[in-house]
Design a protein around this motif. Structure first.
Motif, PDB file in Angstrom:
ATOM      1  N   THR A  76       1.005  -1.144  -0.030  1.00 49.62           N
ATOM      2  CA  THR A  76      -0.015  -0.084   0.067  1.00 49.62           C
ATOM      3  C   THR A  76       0.826   1.260  -0.018  1.00 49.62           C
ATOM      4  O   THR A  76       2.087   1.287   0.677  1.00 49.62           O
ATOM      5  N   VAL A  79       0.614   4.262   4.746  1.00 47.79           N
ATOM      6  CA  VAL A  79      -0.336   3.791   5.845  1.00 47.79           C
ATOM      7  C   VAL A  79       0.232   5.104   6.736  1.00 47.79           C
ATOM      8  O   VAL A  79       1.428   5.393   7.162  1.00 47.79           O
ATOM      9  N   ALA A  92      -5.217   3.867   5.157  1.00 46.01           N
ATOM     10  CA  ALA A  92      -4.292   3.430   4.111  1.00 46.01           C
ATOM     11  C   ALA A  92      -4.734   4.049   2.775  1.00 46.01           C
ATOM     12  O   ALA A  92      -6.008   4.389   2.602  1.00 46.01           O
ATOM     13  N   ARG A  93      -3.730   4.477   2.042  1.00 45.43           N
ATOM     14  CA  ARG A  93      -4.175   5.172   0.611  1.00 45.43           C
ATOM     15  C   ARG A  93      -3.327   4.615  -0.426  1.00 45.43           C
ATOM     16  O   ARG A  93      -2.052   4.244  -0.358  1.00 45.43           O
ATOM     17  N   GLU A 122      -6.241  -5.513  -2.154  1.00 44.14           N
ATOM     18  CA  GLU A 122      -5.590  -4.370  -1.114  1.00 44.14           C
ATOM     19  C   GLU A 122      -6.656  -3.747  -0.299  1.00 44.14           C
ATOM     20  O   GLU A 122      -6.628  -3.845   0.686  1.00 44.14           O
ATOM     21  N   ARG A 123      -8.068  -3.459  -0.848  1.00 42.22           N
ATOM     22  CA  ARG A 123      -9.126  -3.099  -0.209  1.00 42.22           C
ATOM     23  C   ARG A 123      -9.587  -3.943   0.848  1.00 42.22           C
ATOM     24  O   ARG A 123      -9.833  -3.564   1.892  1.00 42.22           O
ATOM     25  N   TRP A 126      -7.463  -4.493   4.010  1.00 35.85           N
ATOM     26  CA  TRP A 126      -7.580  -3.450   4.930  1.00 35.85           C
ATOM     27  C   TRP A 126      -8.810  -3.405   5.518  1.00 35.85           C
ATOM     28  O   TRP A 126      -9.174  -2.948   6.580  1.00 35.85           O
ATOM     29  N   TRP A 133      -9.635   2.656   3.980  1.00 33.28           N
ATOM     30  CA  TRP A 133      -8.524   2.547   2.799  1.00 33.28           C
ATOM     31  C   TRP A 133      -9.256   3.341   1.682  1.00 33.28           C
ATOM     32  O   TRP A 133     -10.636   3.301   1.383  1.00 33.28           O
TER      33      TRP A 133
END
Length: 241
Positions: A76, A79, A92-93, A122-123, A126, A133
């Protein structure tokens, strides 16, 4: 790690930030500017066993290391923690260019679908961790605003050789001139200050920069900071409360 953008390394607080694109640099700039943001970690590696399990649940192929059959470790982009009084929350981005989701060309459909699959892994990771996210694109990050923030964060505009007492008086003087709300540009006020024997032009502009950096004054950050801005373009932050 492979990068589709311009990679860079930024020294921050004695640590080196590894960024894979200009967009990541912009988002880091925004995070640094936010007082509530605490620890920031970039290129945060996700547990391989967790992402493999999610990919299997979704029925999609887990990314592999190019040229091999080995599973690739997903990461990610950022964070970070945000303070809420005495408590802190993690966020989280992921950072992507909006152009990566352009499906006007049929040839892009497969690539866009694959990008979406990896982002969904990824989504979901989190989500399982109870962490917010979000996907951030260049449409969320104004280039001029980020350049202004980087200017204010880059260094202290006040020359320490002049001494603290000098700058305290200089900042008070500059703030008073700005409070007058003149429609004249900063360059004019700076020349007037020098002509009056109060401050050199560069010292007046340095004070304005410092007042911006310390959030004493605010302005429309989508406009480039320059001596062409007018005193009336600035507002004292306390007046907004």
């Amino acid at each position: 790690m492979p990068s589709k953008g311009r990679s860079s390394r930024i020294l921050q607080g004695g640590a080196v930030r590894h960024l894979l694109s200009d967009l990541e640099t912009r988002l880091l700039t925004e995070l640094e500017w936010c007082d509530a943001v605490g620890e920031i970690r970039e290129q945060y590696a996700l547990p391989l066993h967790a992402t493999q399990s999610i990919a299997a649940e979704l029925g999609i192929r887990h990314p592999i290391v190019p040229g091999t059959k080995e599973p690739a470790v997903l990461s990610t982009d950022f964070v970070f923690e945000i303070g809420h009084g005495r408590s802190r929350t993690r966020h989280a981005r992921a950072v992507k260019s909006a152009s990566e989701f352009d499906i006007r060309s049929p040839k892009r459909l497969k690539a866009v679908a694959r990008t979406a699959e990896k982002l969904e892994i990824e989504r979901r990771y989190w989500e399982g961790e109870g962490v917010e996210w979000r996907l951030v694109t260049d449409r969320d990050l104004d280039r001029v605003r980020c350049a202004n923030i980087r200017l204010f964060l880059s260094s202290n505009a006040l020359d320490p050789r002049e001494g603290q007492a000098f700058w305290e008086d200089a900042l008070t003087f500059t703030a008073d001139r700005l409070r007058a709300g003149s429609d004249r540009p900063l360059s004019h006020l700076a020349r007037k200050a020098e002509a009056d024997g109060k401050l050199l032009e560069r010292q007046f502009i340095a004070c304005v920069r410092h007042l911006c950096a310390t959030r004493v004054i605010v302005f429309d950050m989508t406009k480039e900071f320059s001596p062409d801005l007018r005193a009336s373009d600035f507002e004292f932050a306390a007046a907004r409360r």
